[in-house]
Enzyme design. Structure first.
Site, PDB file in Angstrom:
ATOM      1  CG  ASN A  75      -3.771   2.703  17.806  1.00 52.78           C
ATOM      2  OD1 ASN A  75      -2.591   2.935  18.015  1.00 52.78           O
ATOM      3  ND2 ASN A  75      -4.658   3.647  17.586  1.00 52.78           N
ATOM      4  CG  MET A 123      -1.264   4.194   8.015  1.00 52.31           C
ATOM      5  SD  MET A 123      -0.411   5.169   9.266  1.00 52.31           S
ATOM      6  CE  MET A 123       0.897   4.060   9.747  1.00 52.31           C
ATOM      7  N   GLY A 132      -0.410   4.824  -0.006  1.00 50.71           N
ATOM      8  CA  GLY A 132      -1.433   5.167   0.994  1.00 50.71           C
ATOM      9  C   GLY A 132      -0.899   6.128   2.054  1.00 50.71           C
ATOM     10  N   GLY A 136       0.843  -1.203   0.000  1.00 50.81           N
ATOM     11  CA  GLY A 136       0.000   0.000   0.000  1.00 50.81           C
ATOM     12  C   GLY A 136       0.871   1.243   0.000  1.00 50.81           C
ATOM     13  CE  LYS A 188     -11.185   3.823  11.102  1.00 49.68           C
ATOM     14  NZ  LYS A 188     -10.179   2.912  10.537  1.00 49.68           N
ATOM     15  CB  ALA A 193      -1.862  -3.974  16.975  1.00 47.01           C
ATOM     16  CG  HIS A 223     -10.596   7.494  12.874  1.00 51.87           C
ATOM     17  ND1 HIS A 223     -11.239   6.852  13.907  1.00 51.87           N
ATOM     18  CD2 HIS A 223      -9.289   7.165  12.965  1.00 51.87           C
ATOM     19  CE1 HIS A 223     -10.338   6.149  14.592  1.00 51.87           C
ATOM     20  NE2 HIS A 223      -9.138   6.318  14.048  1.00 51.87           N
TER      21      HIS A 223
HETATM   22  P1  NAD Z   1      -5.144   4.446   2.337  1.00 51.43           P
HETATM   23  O1  NAD Z   1      -6.412   4.217   1.604  1.00 51.43           O
HETATM   24  O2  NAD Z   1      -4.518   5.805   2.308  1.00 51.43           O
HETATM   25  O3  NAD Z   1      -4.032   3.392   1.832  1.00 51.43           O
HETATM   26  C1  NAD Z   1      -4.295   2.048   1.509  1.00 51.43           C
HETATM   27  C2  NAD Z   1      -3.383   1.678   0.357  1.00 51.43           C
HETATM   28  O4  NAD Z   1      -3.442   0.273   0.120  1.00 51.43           O
HETATM   29  C3  NAD Z   1      -3.777   2.364  -0.967  1.00 51.43           C
HETATM   30  O5  NAD Z   1      -2.636   2.996  -1.512  1.00 51.43           O
HETATM   31  C4  NAD Z   1      -4.240   1.201  -1.844  1.00 51.43           C
HETATM   32  O6  NAD Z   1      -3.992   1.404  -3.225  1.00 51.43           O
HETATM   33  C5  NAD Z   1      -3.389   0.067  -1.267  1.00 51.43           C
HETATM   34  N1  NAD Z   1      -3.881  -1.265  -1.633  1.00 51.43           N
HETATM   35  C6  NAD Z   1      -5.159  -1.720  -1.626  1.00 51.43           C
HETATM   36  N2  NAD Z   1      -5.210  -2.990  -2.104  1.00 51.43           N
HETATM   37  C7  NAD Z   1      -3.933  -3.337  -2.408  1.00 51.43           C
HETATM   38  C8  NAD Z   1      -3.335  -4.510  -2.945  1.00 51.43           C
HETATM   39  N3  NAD Z   1      -4.061  -5.587  -3.268  1.00 51.43           N
HETATM   40  N4  NAD Z   1      -2.000  -4.525  -3.136  1.00 51.43           N
HETATM   41  C9  NAD Z   1      -1.249  -3.455  -2.799  1.00 51.43           C
HETATM   42  N5  NAD Z   1      -1.751  -2.304  -2.291  1.00 51.43           N
HETATM   43  C10 NAD Z   1      -3.089  -2.246  -2.101  1.00 51.43           C
HETATM   44  O7  NAD Z   1      -5.431   3.997   3.836  1.00 51.43           O
HETATM   45  P2  NAD Z   1      -4.586   4.296   5.181  1.00 51.43           P
HETATM   46  O8  NAD Z   1      -5.167   5.485   5.891  1.00 51.43           O
HETATM   47  O9  NAD Z   1      -3.127   4.273   4.895  1.00 51.43           O
HETATM   48  O10 NAD Z   1      -5.012   3.025   6.049  1.00 51.43           O
HETATM   49  C11 NAD Z   1      -4.813   1.709   5.600  1.00 51.43           C
HETATM   50  C12 NAD Z   1      -5.334   0.717   6.638  1.00 51.43           C
HETATM   51  O11 NAD Z   1      -4.588   0.846   7.853  1.00 51.43           O
HETATM   52  C13 NAD Z   1      -6.807   0.948   7.048  1.00 51.43           C
HETATM   53  O12 NAD Z   1      -7.402  -0.306   7.296  1.00 51.43           O
HETATM   54  C14 NAD Z   1      -6.682   1.756   8.340  1.00 51.43           C
HETATM   55  O13 NAD Z   1      -7.804   1.642   9.171  1.00 51.43           O
HETATM   56  C15 NAD Z   1      -5.471   1.094   8.944  1.00 51.43           C
HETATM   57  N6  NAD Z   1      -4.749   1.884   9.959  1.00 51.43           N
HETATM   58  C16 NAD Z   1      -4.289   1.189  11.031  1.00 51.43           C
HETATM   59  C17 NAD Z   1      -3.526   1.830  12.004  1.00 51.43           C
HETATM   60  C18 NAD Z   1      -2.949   1.015  13.128  1.00 51.43           C
HETATM   61  O14 NAD Z   1      -2.225   1.565  13.981  1.00 51.43           O
HETATM   62  N7  NAD Z   1      -3.200  -0.309  13.172  1.00 51.43           N
HETATM   63  C19 NAD Z   1      -3.234   3.197  11.878  1.00 51.43           C
HETATM   64  C20 NAD Z   1      -3.728   3.884  10.752  1.00 51.43           C
HETATM   65  C21 NAD Z   1      -4.463   3.210   9.786  1.00 51.43           C
END
Ligand code: NAD
Length: 269
Positions: free
Chosen positions: A127, A16, A14, A11, A162, A125, A158
């Site tokens: 978070n 993150m 994205g 990703g 999201k 996790a 958020h």
């Molecule tokens: P985002 O939409 O900005 O990024 C997601 C990325 O994943 C995109 O670039 C998308 O193209 C890519 N993606 C999707 N399918 C894919 C695949 N098959 N192969 C490769 N890449 C692929 O989202 P974000 O804000 O970065 O968040 C991503 C996830 O992380 C969400 O589920 C969010 O809730 C979670 N998150 C978790 C925490 C944590 O601490 N655990 C913190 C922030 C976000």
């Protein structure tokens, strides 16, 4: 240098993903070996540094996860549930540590992740921040100390992009509250009240979600009784707290026995 664990960021474009790429690049404990995006994404085939608007870093974004994972010691994955399930099987095949930050995982996804963890180290996790993991511990302790005269409500906020609710963090906090109270969250959970709901049922754990603007992540755990109220609150103002935790998990997981771990294990809480 080559002895540092090699990290794949999935990703890559994205919110993150970009944060993680920057963090791995300046880390003296890990090195960036590959970046993965979904097939058809405009970044595939481009140098990731240039795609992010900076100088080339010598890592070209690929849509072939297996090829990427084969060069890595860890996969750091903040994508979508469908992608994460696919990556779990491939990371296990490559014997790479899989750090899962993706939220919104349902029972069917979790079962596949569990199966992959028989062969590989998975750290998952909702978070990854130190603060929220501490808050989870506190929530459990407070819930243990109080009876059902104290209504438990979890409120989260958020950014507008999201896609899942309640947040993975809210569910983590709900699980901790339920465990402290000795009940299963599935039996106690009430989400998104609207309309004539009737009075609050004793012993339930309520969830409310706010979505707007660029809010990084805010969580309140409210214990409300007659005449008094306890509010435990965490506010994340910067995504680096999640990325830092994820990178720490990727390094911590090296050499551990196959299985599923969480940030409590990584942070030694
Ligand atoms: P985002 O939409 O900005 O990024 C997601 C990325 O994943 C995109 O670039 C998308 O193209 C890519 N993606 C999707 N399918 C894919 C695949 N098959 N192969 C490769 N890449 C692929 O989202 P974000 O804000 O970065 O968040 C991503 C996830 O992380 C969400 O589920 C969010 O809730 C979670 N998150 C978790 C925490 C944590 O601490 N655990 C913190 C922030 C976000």
């Amino acid at each position: 240098m080559s002895e540092l664990p090699g990290i794949v960021v999935t990703g890559a474009s994205g919110r993150m993903g970009q944060m993680l790429i920057r963090m791995v690049q300046v880390s003296d404990k890990a090195r960036l070996v590959a970046c993965v995006e979904r097939a058809g994404h405009a970044w595939v085939g481009r140098d990731v540094g240039e795609a992010m608007g900076g100088a080339a870093v010598g890592v070209v974004v690929t849509d072939d996860p297996l090829e990427a994972f084969a060069k890595a010691q860890a996969v750091v994955d903040f994508t979508s549930p469908a992608a994460t399930v696919q990556f779990a099987a491939l990371a296990a095949q490559a014997r790479a540590v899989h750090v899962i930050g993706t939220t919104g995982l349902e029972a069917e996804h979790l079962a596949k992740i569990e199966a992959a963890s028989r062969h590989a180290v998975i750290v998952r996790a909702g978070n990854m921040s130190l603060g929220v993991n501490l808050l989870t511990r506190l929530t459990r302790k407070v819930a243990e100390a109080l009876d059902a005269d104290w209504d438990i409500e979890i409120v989260e906020a958020h950014h507008r992009m999201k896609v899942d609710a309640p947040s993975g963090t809210a569910l983590m906090l709900g699980e901790a509250a339920a465990a402290g109270r000795g009940v299963a969250l599935a039996d106690a959970r009430v989400s998104g009240r609207d309309g004539i709901t009737g009075a609050r049922e004793r012993g339930t754990i309520g969830f409310s979600a706010i979505r707007g603007g660029d809010i990084v992540g805010e969580h309140d755990v409210i214990f409300a009784a007659d005449g008094e109220r306890i509010v435990l609150r965490h506010i994340a103002t910067d995504r680096t707290v999640f990325a830092r935790g994820a990178l720490r998990a990727a390094i911590w997981g090296q050499g551990k026995k196959p299985g599923q771990y969480d940030m409590m294990d990584v942070l030694g809480l």
